[in-house]
Design an enzyme around this catalytic site. Structure first.
Site, PDB file in Angstrom:
ATOM      1  CG  HIS A  24      -3.036   3.248  -2.045  1.00 52.23           C
ATOM      2  ND1 HIS A  24      -3.634   4.491  -2.143  1.00 52.23           N
ATOM      3  CD2 HIS A  24      -3.097   2.914  -0.714  1.00 52.23           C
ATOM      4  CE1 HIS A  24      -4.026   4.884  -0.955  1.00 52.23           C
ATOM      5  NE2 HIS A  24      -3.716   3.937  -0.060  1.00 52.23           N
ATOM      6  CD  GLU A  25      -2.285  -0.740   0.867  1.00 47.44           C
ATOM      7  OE1 GLU A  25      -1.491  -0.663   1.832  1.00 47.44           O
ATOM      8  OE2 GLU A  25      -3.411  -0.223   0.885  1.00 47.44           O
ATOM      9  CG  HIS A  28       0.508   3.441   2.391  1.00 47.07           C
ATOM     10  ND1 HIS A  28       0.380   4.809   2.558  1.00 47.07           N
ATOM     11  CD2 HIS A  28      -0.736   2.989   2.072  1.00 47.07           C
ATOM     12  CE1 HIS A  28      -0.870   5.160   2.339  1.00 47.07           C
ATOM     13  NE2 HIS A  28      -1.567   4.075   2.042  1.00 47.07           N
TER      14      HIS A  28
END
Length: 210
Positions: A24-25, A28
């Site tokens: 997820h990170e 980004h």
């Protein structure tokens, strides 16, 4: 609120939680990097090493309270080579989309390999699907600092001062949603149907390979 899972449950949940938060990170940071902002790269966050992304307290709360967090990837919207609002929308959307992709891939792998009867495989893969769906849905809630607020800001026309004002109270609002059980209602409405569809996908794949 606190369900205190067994050590076996924690062991089976751990791969899903660590991979879900890490990807997820990373998503980004990768998206921001592709759009021109190198902040995540310079700070060592453009990596799939979980150590760079996992917050110990946020990790523990995910196991015992049902919600938590990772270390937010730094993004400087002024470095983006596209419209700032649209760029931040894409950066924010990358995280939940990645979690949904992980959930779909997990369902396919689950269905393809379930016939091998590997120890704990069924439990681990079920958590891989469920937790990634939860991460995707939770982060799409349009309350700062969650990704959904940045996505909403990129969709709505004009300046969104109310979102800026809400940001200072966003964490309090989220805690209230969790403690009042309202977040559980949201999950039952949105997460359960998605999980059911992915479980059906896993069963369909298993029938094809068996």
């Amino acid at each position: 609120m606190f369900n205190f899972p067994s050590l076996q449950d924690i062991a089976m949940m751990l791969p899903a939680v660590v991979l879900g938060l890490t990807f997820h990170e990373y998503a980004h940071g990768w998206t921001a990097d592709r759009l021109g902002d190198r902040t995540a790269r310079y700070q060592g966050r453009l990596t799939l090493n979980p150590v760079a992304h996992i917050d110990p307290i946020g990790l523990l709360l995910l196991f015992f309270a049902g919600f938590g967090w990772a270390k937010p990837v730094p993004v400087n919207p002024y470095n983006l080579k596209v419209d700032q609002r649209q760029g931040m929308l894409l950066v924010a959307l990358a995280g939940p989309v990645t979690n949904m992709l992980l959930a779909v891939i997990s369902a396919v792998v689950f269905g393809a390999l379930v016939g091998l009867n590997l120890p704990y495989f069924r439990g681990i893969m079920q958590y891989m699907i469920q937790i990634n769906v939860v991460l995707a849905v939770f982060n799409l809630i349009p309350i700062p600092p969650l990704d959904g607020s940045k996505i909403l800001a990129g969709i709505l026309p004009g300046r969104q001062e109310w979102l800026d004002q809400l940001e200072q109270y966003g964490s309090i609002v989220l805690i209230l949603l969790v403690f009042t059980g309202l977040i559980g209602i949201v999950f039952r409405i949105l997460v359960n149907p998605i999980y059911s569809m992915l479980s059906a996908l896993a069963r369909a794949v298993s029938r094809l390979v068996m």
